[in-house]
Design a protein around this motif. Structure first.
Motif, short mmCIF file in Angstrom:
data_model
loop_
_atom_site.label_atom_id
_atom_site.label_comp_id
_atom_site.label_asym_id
_atom_site.label_seq_id
_atom_site.Cartn_x
_atom_site.Cartn_y
_atom_site.Cartn_z
N UNK A 183 0.73 -1.27 0.09
CA UNK A 183 0.01 -0.08 -0.03
C UNK A 183 1.01 1.20 0.16
N UNK A 184 0.51 2.36 -0.70
CA UNK A 184 1.26 3.71 -0.51
C UNK A 184 0.24 4.75 -0.78
N UNK A 185 0.57 5.93 -0.35
CA UNK A 185 -0.08 7.19 -0.50
C UNK A 185 0.03 7.50 -1.97
N UNK A 186 1.21 7.82 -2.44
CA UNK A 186 1.39 7.91 -4.04
C UNK A 186 2.22 6.92 -4.69
N UNK A 187 1.69 6.48 -5.79
CA UNK A 187 2.32 5.63 -6.67
C UNK A 187 3.00 6.32 -7.92
N UNK A 188 4.31 6.14 -8.02
CA UNK A 188 4.89 6.89 -9.30
C UNK A 188 5.25 5.82 -10.32
N UNK A 189 4.72 5.83 -11.48
CA UNK A 189 4.95 4.89 -12.38
C UNK A 189 5.93 5.52 -13.45
N UNK A 190 7.18 4.93 -13.64
CA UNK A 190 7.98 5.32 -14.46
C UNK A 190 9.41 6.05 -13.82
N UNK A 224 5.60 7.15 -0.49
CA UNK A 224 5.74 7.07 -1.93
C UNK A 224 6.42 5.73 -2.47
N UNK A 225 5.98 5.36 -3.51
CA UNK A 225 6.57 4.04 -4.43
C UNK A 225 6.65 4.49 -5.54
N UNK A 226 8.01 4.06 -6.12
CA UNK A 226 8.13 4.09 -7.68
C UNK A 226 8.57 3.02 -8.13
N UNK A 227 7.96 2.73 -9.36
CA UNK A 227 8.33 1.55 -10.05
C UNK A 227 8.62 1.88 -11.48
N UNK A 228 9.57 0.92 -11.75
CA UNK A 228 9.94 0.92 -13.05
C UNK A 228 10.09 -0.37 -13.86
N UNK A 229 9.56 -0.39 -14.94
CA UNK A 229 9.37 -1.83 -15.65
C UNK A 229 10.80 -2.35 -16.04
N UNK A 230 11.54 -1.47 -16.29
CA UNK A 230 13.15 -1.91 -16.68
C UNK A 230 14.02 -1.36 -15.83
N UNK A 242 0.72 8.66 -10.11
CA UNK A 242 1.31 9.79 -11.30
C UNK A 242 2.15 8.87 -12.25
N UNK A 243 1.30 9.08 -13.47
CA UNK A 243 2.06 8.28 -14.52
C UNK A 243 3.32 9.40 -15.18
N UNK A 244 4.44 9.01 -15.15
CA UNK A 244 5.76 9.55 -15.61
C UNK A 244 6.22 8.51 -16.51
N UNK A 245 5.62 8.32 -17.57
CA UNK A 245 6.28 6.98 -18.34
C UNK A 245 6.39 7.58 -19.97
N UNK A 246 6.40 8.88 -19.86
CA UNK A 246 6.44 9.41 -21.12
C UNK A 246 5.52 9.37 -22.40
N UNK A 247 6.30 8.95 -23.61
CA UNK A 247 5.50 8.57 -24.59
C UNK A 247 4.59 7.41 -24.84
#
Length: 395
Positions: free
Chosen positions: A28-35, A54-60, A232-237
């Protein structure tokens, strides 16, 4: 989507990269950053200073997407001239947005001093020159607008440019508030320091599906679900269609980095350089004395002749600086996102509550990311930011 091709320069400057685990259980988290590129890692570092889980995940891996091909020019002037933004939004909003870009460079400078390892951040001057006589009138109008609204700039006529540089141009705007950085190092260090400050970071973790409800957002990964209050989607294009960014354009840009140069003859203060032509060429130097030049933007196609494009860029470089005689060591092409109005897409999704996007499209993407991180932080904490209407999605 394949984001880039070729032999990249920035990863060659880092001997050992920090690594982060993959997600192996539900959290669980308050804010998830994707990218985990420039936008995501700046966002993580900004939120790390607040009592927000806050949690940040990156697929690579962190920084291996568009960040690794970012040329690292940091300028408050951007693809949309101030005079064009004034026509679109009026003086108050346009000048405010340009001031935010100027402040963002100072913020990037501030965070660079906090980082545990250097990222080759350097304050730099910048020359924006008229590519031809036709563009000169508009460039002069832009200079007048900058001066009128309190921005520090000098106007250089053709004689001043030829005295300071080894090329000729009808005129140019010279500013001293810009900067340059190694974007790959910067993003890696932001992630490392954010993690030490309490942000949980997971690499090799891809979102497989999502479910949005009014009270909670749920994201499925291979080995666990992530439940978040906000995302927050920070996954660019890759998020263009979902984000409803109707004015976004995807193109391909080309870049080369030369072998190290002994002397930068005819290059005043090793300034950043760009031009009024569209598409435009952009140039900078590096901490290990290379030249980076990019441009030749074009529509996305399967015909990607890197060698041909690299030679065209080298020819342009030789035309501008005939006394340097560089040779190519790195060359690459990359997907490049821009917008019809030259502004980023930053804000809440028009349909889904608590779903935010930080898409720093344009040649000023890193500055937009810093600006966007401050905006989204305020939207998350206080529900408002004065620039939210300027960068809103669906505009």
């Amino acid at each position: 989507m394949e984001l880039y091709q070729g032999n990249l320069y920035w990863p060659s400057t880092v001997e050992e990269t920090p690594s982060f685990p993959a997600l192996t259980s539900s959290i669980h988290c308050d804010v998830l950053i994707i990218g985990g590129g420039m936008s995501g890692t700046i966002m993580a570092r900004v939120l790390a200073d607040y009592d927000i889980k806050t949690v940040l995940i990156e697929k690579n891996q962190i920084g291996t997407g568009s960040t690794s091909v970012n040329t690292g020019l940091l300028q408050f002037s951007n693809d949309a001239m101030l005079i064009d933004l004034i026509d679109r939004f009026g003086k108050e909003k346009a000048v405010y947005f340009y001031k935010l870009c100027l402040k963002a460079i100072d913020e990037l400078d501030k965070y660079s001093t906090y980082l545990s390892e250097p990222t080759d951040f350097r304050r730099a001057d910048s020359l924006y020159y008229a590519s031809n006589e036709h563009d000169l009138k508009k460039l002069k109008n832009e200079y007048d607008a900058l001066i009128q609204h309190g921005f520090h700039a000098d106007y250089l006529d053709k004689h001043a440019i030829s005295n300071l540089y080894s090329f000729e141009a009808p005129g140019g705007i010279y500013t001293k508030a810009e900067a340059e950085v190694n974007p790959y190092k910067f993003s890696l260090q932001l992630a490392k320091d954010s993690n030490q400050l309490g942000v949980d970071i997971y690499e090799n973790t891809e979102i497989l599906s999502h479910r949005f409800s009014k009270d909670e957002l749920c994201f499925e990964t291979e080995k666990g679900d992530i439940q978040a209050k906000k995302v927050i989607y920070a996954t660019g294009y890759a998020t263009q269609e979902f984000a409803k960014t109707k004015g976004a354009l995807l193109e391909r840009t080309y870049t080369i980095a030369t072998k190290p140069i002994d002397q930068f003859i005819g290059w005043h203060n090793r300034s950043l350089i760009w031009e009024t032509a569209r598409p435009y060429h952009y140039l900078r130097t590096t901490s290990d004395n290379r030249i980076i030049i990019g441009g030749l933007d074009e529509k996305l196609t399967n015909d990607d002749d890197l060698m041909c494009k690299g030679e065209q860029l080298l020819s342009k470089l030789n035309t501008l600086f005939p006394h340097i005689s560089p040779s190519i060591e790195f060359e690459w092409s990359a997907v490049f996102g821009s917008t019809k109005d030259g502004l980023p897409f930053i804000g809440e999704h028009p349909k889904y509550e608590n779903v935010y996007f930080m898409l720093g499209y344009g040649g000023n993407g890193t500055v937009y990311s810093m600006l966007g991180a401050e905006m989204l932080k305020d939207l998350i904490l206080y529900g408002f930011h004065p620039a939210m209407d300027i960068t809103r999605l669906g505009r």
